[in-house]
Design a protein around this motif. Structure first.
Motif, mmCIF file in Angstrom:
data_model
loop_
_atom_site.group_PDB
_atom_site.id
_atom_site.type_symbol
_atom_site.label_atom_id
_atom_site.label_comp_id
_atom_site.label_asym_id
_atom_site.label_seq_id
_atom_site.Cartn_x
_atom_site.Cartn_y
_atom_site.Cartn_z
ATOM 1 N N GLU A 85 -6.665 -2.429 12.681
ATOM 2 C CA GLU A 85 -7.322 -1.943 11.409
ATOM 3 C C GLU A 85 -6.924 -0.631 11.237
ATOM 4 O OE1 GLU A 85 -8.493 -3.717 9.068
ATOM 5 O OE2 GLU A 85 -8.487 -5.759 10.300
ATOM 6 N N LYS A 86 -7.166 0.368 12.358
ATOM 7 C CA LYS A 86 -6.998 1.540 12.183
ATOM 8 C C LYS A 86 -5.429 2.116 11.899
ATOM 9 C CE LYS A 86 -7.092 5.972 14.885
ATOM 10 N NZ LYS A 86 -5.988 6.375 14.403
ATOM 11 N N ALA A 87 -4.510 1.279 12.447
ATOM 12 C CA ALA A 87 -2.962 1.398 12.094
ATOM 13 C C ALA A 87 -2.912 1.077 10.738
ATOM 14 C CB ALA A 87 -2.148 0.551 12.958
ATOM 15 N N ILE A 88 -3.398 0.054 10.113
ATOM 16 C CA ILE A 88 -3.270 -0.148 8.626
ATOM 17 C C ILE A 88 -3.956 0.843 7.812
ATOM 18 C CG2 ILE A 88 -3.751 -1.673 6.781
ATOM 19 C CD1 ILE A 88 -3.895 -4.045 9.002
ATOM 20 N N GLU A 89 -5.105 1.341 8.279
ATOM 21 C CA GLU A 89 -5.643 2.724 7.352
ATOM 22 C C GLU A 89 -4.892 3.793 7.574
ATOM 23 O OE1 GLU A 89 -9.473 2.938 9.240
ATOM 24 O OE2 GLU A 89 -10.336 0.924 8.565
ATOM 25 N N ASP A 90 -4.270 3.916 8.512
ATOM 26 C CA ASP A 90 -3.189 5.323 8.699
ATOM 27 C C ASP A 90 -2.144 4.900 7.726
ATOM 28 O OD1 ASP A 90 -5.130 6.267 10.416
ATOM 29 O OD2 ASP A 90 -3.872 5.753 12.235
ATOM 30 N N ILE A 91 -1.390 3.842 7.787
ATOM 31 C CA ILE A 91 -0.459 3.653 6.966
ATOM 32 C C ILE A 91 -0.638 3.713 5.702
ATOM 33 C CG2 ILE A 91 1.133 1.846 6.136
ATOM 34 C CD1 ILE A 91 2.209 2.997 8.590
ATOM 35 N N LEU A 92 -1.968 3.225 4.929
ATOM 36 C CA LEU A 92 -2.153 3.399 3.758
ATOM 37 C C LEU A 92 -2.526 4.943 3.349
ATOM 38 C CD1 LEU A 92 -4.575 0.173 3.306
ATOM 39 C CD2 LEU A 92 -1.992 0.642 2.545
ATOM 40 N N ALA A 93 -3.110 5.632 4.195
ATOM 41 C CA ALA A 93 -3.417 6.870 4.027
ATOM 42 C C ALA A 93 -2.518 7.782 3.998
ATOM 43 C CB ALA A 93 -4.465 7.337 5.182
ATOM 44 N N GLU A 94 -1.212 7.374 4.525
ATOM 45 C CA GLU A 94 -0.154 8.048 4.278
ATOM 46 C C GLU A 94 0.532 8.191 2.855
ATOM 47 O OE1 GLU A 94 2.965 6.970 7.138
ATOM 48 O OE2 GLU A 94 1.782 7.866 8.859
ATOM 49 N N GLY A 95 0.412 6.983 2.184
ATOM 50 C CA GLY A 95 0.680 6.721 0.961
ATOM 51 C C GLY A 95 2.148 6.560 0.665
ATOM 52 N N ASN A 96 2.880 6.354 1.554
ATOM 53 C CA ASN A 96 4.358 6.156 1.428
ATOM 54 C C ASN A 96 4.724 4.754 1.862
ATOM 55 O OD1 ASN A 96 6.790 6.495 1.053
ATOM 56 N ND2 ASN A 96 7.511 7.561 3.039
ATOM 57 N N VAL A 97 4.065 3.688 0.990
ATOM 58 C CA VAL A 97 4.313 2.211 1.448
ATOM 59 C C VAL A 97 4.993 1.586 0.253
ATOM 60 C CG1 VAL A 97 2.963 0.058 1.730
ATOM 61 C CG2 VAL A 97 2.202 2.489 2.768
ATOM 62 N N THR A 98 6.254 1.127 0.521
ATOM 63 C CA THR A 98 6.928 0.355 -0.520
ATOM 64 C C THR A 98 6.534 -1.149 -0.204
ATOM 65 O OG1 THR A 98 8.452 1.864 -0.558
ATOM 66 C CG2 THR A 98 9.127 -0.219 -1.635
ATOM 67 N N LEU A 99 5.881 -1.714 -1.211
ATOM 68 C CA LEU A 99 5.333 -3.228 -0.970
ATOM 69 C C LEU A 99 6.737 -4.141 -1.271
ATOM 70 C CD1 LEU A 99 2.027 -3.054 -2.925
ATOM 71 C CD2 LEU A 99 2.529 -2.806 -0.393
ATOM 72 N N LYS A 100 6.588 -5.106 -0.555
ATOM 73 C CA LYS A 100 7.460 -6.358 -0.882
ATOM 74 C C LYS A 100 7.005 -7.580 -1.509
ATOM 75 C CE LYS A 100 10.212 -5.250 3.356
ATOM 76 N NZ LYS A 100 11.559 -4.932 2.635
ATOM 77 N N LYS A 101 7.850 -8.208 -2.208
ATOM 78 C CA LYS A 101 7.327 -9.362 -3.037
ATOM 79 C C LYS A 101 8.176 -10.606 -2.448
ATOM 80 C CE LYS A 101 6.166 -7.130 -7.060
ATOM 81 N NZ LYS A 101 6.416 -6.876 -8.751
ATOM 82 N N THR A 102 8.721 -10.614 -1.496
ATOM 83 C CA THR A 102 9.466 -11.782 -1.177
ATOM 84 C C THR A 102 8.609 -12.812 -0.155
ATOM 85 O OG1 THR A 102 10.397 -10.624 1.049
ATOM 86 C CG2 THR A 102 11.840 -10.761 -0.923
ATOM 87 N N THR A 103 8.941 -13.985 -0.319
ATOM 88 C CA THR A 103 8.149 -14.823 0.394
ATOM 89 C C THR A 103 8.853 -15.143 2.119
ATOM 90 O OG1 THR A 103 9.251 -16.791 -0.501
ATOM 91 C CG2 THR A 103 7.225 -15.842 -1.277
ATOM 92 N N LYS A 104 10.247 -14.665 1.946
ATOM 93 C CA LYS A 104 10.817 -14.737 3.128
ATOM 94 C C LYS A 104 11.918 -13.939 3.451
ATOM 95 C CE LYS A 104 13.387 -18.481 5.879
ATOM 96 N NZ LYS A 104 13.978 -19.725 6.157
#
Length: 474
Positions: A85-104
């Motif tokens: 949970e902390k790792a996810i929070e740290d990633i989101l806090a960095e703000g440099n996240v490119t989301l994916k939309k693929t299912t596979k």
């Protein structure tokens, strides 16, 4: 070259997730802020399936699949953080996240540290940066990185040559003086081979040979290593048939058989080879072996290490495969043992180890270094080659009566644990023991001498590993 490690374990993680009616981090509001007008619908109970596909020292490939649609945005990353949970929070806090939309898809995670345990995390994330699924995880450990080799100034190698201790004379003796506690082992390599190979390949080959030798024994690689100064003889290693110029080499390693990268090399050693004796020289040339079954093979004996070994070529028509023949100067006979000649590429069949071995009349054979035969002049003046026969002690403690019937080249393929012929000689057959020997062409004017005493099959291990008698054709 980096090594890939294939991991077959698949981590499938299923969680009961909150649906799109409620964002667990947005107090019941939908993405966009207006509960009545969702900008995007997300799959309820989104579930990820993760599989570690490939791992290198600095990157890994992870197969990611989920049960949602291309409207579900998500993110995957690798972390050494144990609190996911902390790792996810740290990633989101960095703000440099490119989301994916693929299912596979297969993700490559880069810039990893060697020999480090990571957790790959996949989690659904909305367009405005809120998680909407429970995270799925899978662990992996990166491979060992490439070893960097450097000379260790704390090791100094000196070649002494002959050394007498308590009435015993030792030849090709060298001393390593050490001022540190780094473990190592010593070996010797001819200059020509070392110059062509380099220290990295030499270290890998030497460690690989030791690990193969130790496998199945009571000893470990720790028994090979030395810490501090030492004196060793290389009489069984330095062989002038491979050249007169040699190096003594110290190779650093740990107790698991991993190279540390530390090494040291002696000054160049030039060996003065002794003159060939007339008895040894008498065997140089071409000889025809005629079996008890009247089949023949013509071979060439050329100089190996003067007065110690010959090189035999031409058996089965193999001019490039050199079989080492031991010379017993005291008793005037030569001996051929089972031996591995090297690893060769067989094209579509891959790499195989070529052996020269003896085989009994029922087709049983062994890949251990045991005698095949001895050759020389008998009391009646006949030159002959006689087979090894004796009781072999097997690994389970039982004995196996073994009489060599013939000898041949085989290739062993570790990929499918099989043996194969390497030529078409098996179709016509091999000369069987005992064989008579007649000169085809001679390079010496000296005469072959008779045996001086009984035959001593000296190189026989206590326990043996048998191999199935069936040979395939490749």
């Amino acid at each position: 070259m980096k090594k890939f490690f294939m991991l077959t374990a698949i981590a499938a993680v299923t969680f009961g997730l909150l649906g799109c009616e409620k964002d667990p981090q947005n107090d019941g509001t939908k993405p966009g802020g207006d509960p009545s007008k969702p900008s995007t619908e997300y799959t309820e109970n989104l579930t990820f399936t993760l599989e570690v596909a490939e791992v290198e020292a600095d990157q890994a490939k992870i197969k990611v699949e989920h049960n949602g649609t291309t409207k579900d945005t998500w993110y995957g990353f690798a972390t050494t953080e144990t609190d996911i949970e902390k790792a996810i929070e740290d990633i989101l806090a960095e703000g440099n996240v490119t989301l994916k939309k693929t299912t596979k898809t297969t993700m490559t995670v880069r810039n990893l540290e060697p020999e480090t345990e990571y957790t790959f995390v996949a989690v659904g994330i909305t367009a405005d940066g809120k998680t909407f699924s429970e995270p799925a995880t899978v662990k992996f450990t990166t491979a060992k990185g490439d070893v960097e080799y450097a000379e260790n100034a704390a090791w100094t190698i000196s070649y002494i040559g002959d050394y007498e201790q308590e009435g015993q004379l030792y030849t090709h003796v060298a001393v390593l003086e050490s001022t540190d506690e780094n473990p190592y082992f010593l070996t010797a390599w001819p200059k020509e081979a070392f110059d062509q190979t380099g220290i990295k390949a030499v270290a890998e080959a030497e460690i690989g040979s030791w690990l193969e030798y130790l496998s199945g024994s009571q000893y470990t690689f720790a028994d090979v290593l030395t810490v501090g100064s030492t004196m060793e003889t290389f009489a069984d290693v330095i062989d002038t048939q491979y050249g007169l110029d040699w190096y003594i080499i110290a190779i650093g390693a740990d107790e698991e058989g991993n190279a540390t990268g530390l090494y040291a090399i002696s000054d160049l050693i030039t060996i003065v080879e002794e003159e060939m004796t007339p008895e040894y020289e008498a065997w140089l040339g071409d000889w025809t072996f005629t079996g008890a079954n009247n089949l023949t093979q013509t071979v060439t004996f050329s100089k190996g290490s003067a007065n110690k070994t010959f090189k035999m070529t031409g058996y089965e028509g193999q001019a490039d495969l050199e079989v080492i023949v031991l010379w017993d100067a005291e008793n005037q006979y030569w001996q051929i043992n089972n031996q591995k000649l090297g690893t060769y590429n067989f094209g579509a069949d891959g790499d195989g180890d070529i052996y020269f071995i003896g085989k009994d009349v029922e087709g049983n054979l062994f890949l251990n270094e045991i005698p095949i035969c001895v050759g020389g002049m008998l009391e009646d003046g006949t030159m002959a080659c006689l087979p090894f026969e004796g009781e072999l002690e097997m690994q389970d403690g039982s004995t196996f009566p073994y009489v060599v019937n013939d000898m041949l080249f085989v290739a062993y393929f570790a990929s499918d644990n099989s043996l194969s012929y390497i030529s078409g000689t098996f179709q016509t057959g091999y000369p069987t023991f005992p064989m008579t020997i007649t000169p085809a062409a001679r390079t010496s004017t000296h005469s072959v001498k008779k045996f001086k005493s009984g035959i001593d099959f000296s190189k026989m291990p206590m326990t043996l590993k048998s191999y199935p008698s069936n040979l395939t054709i490749r």
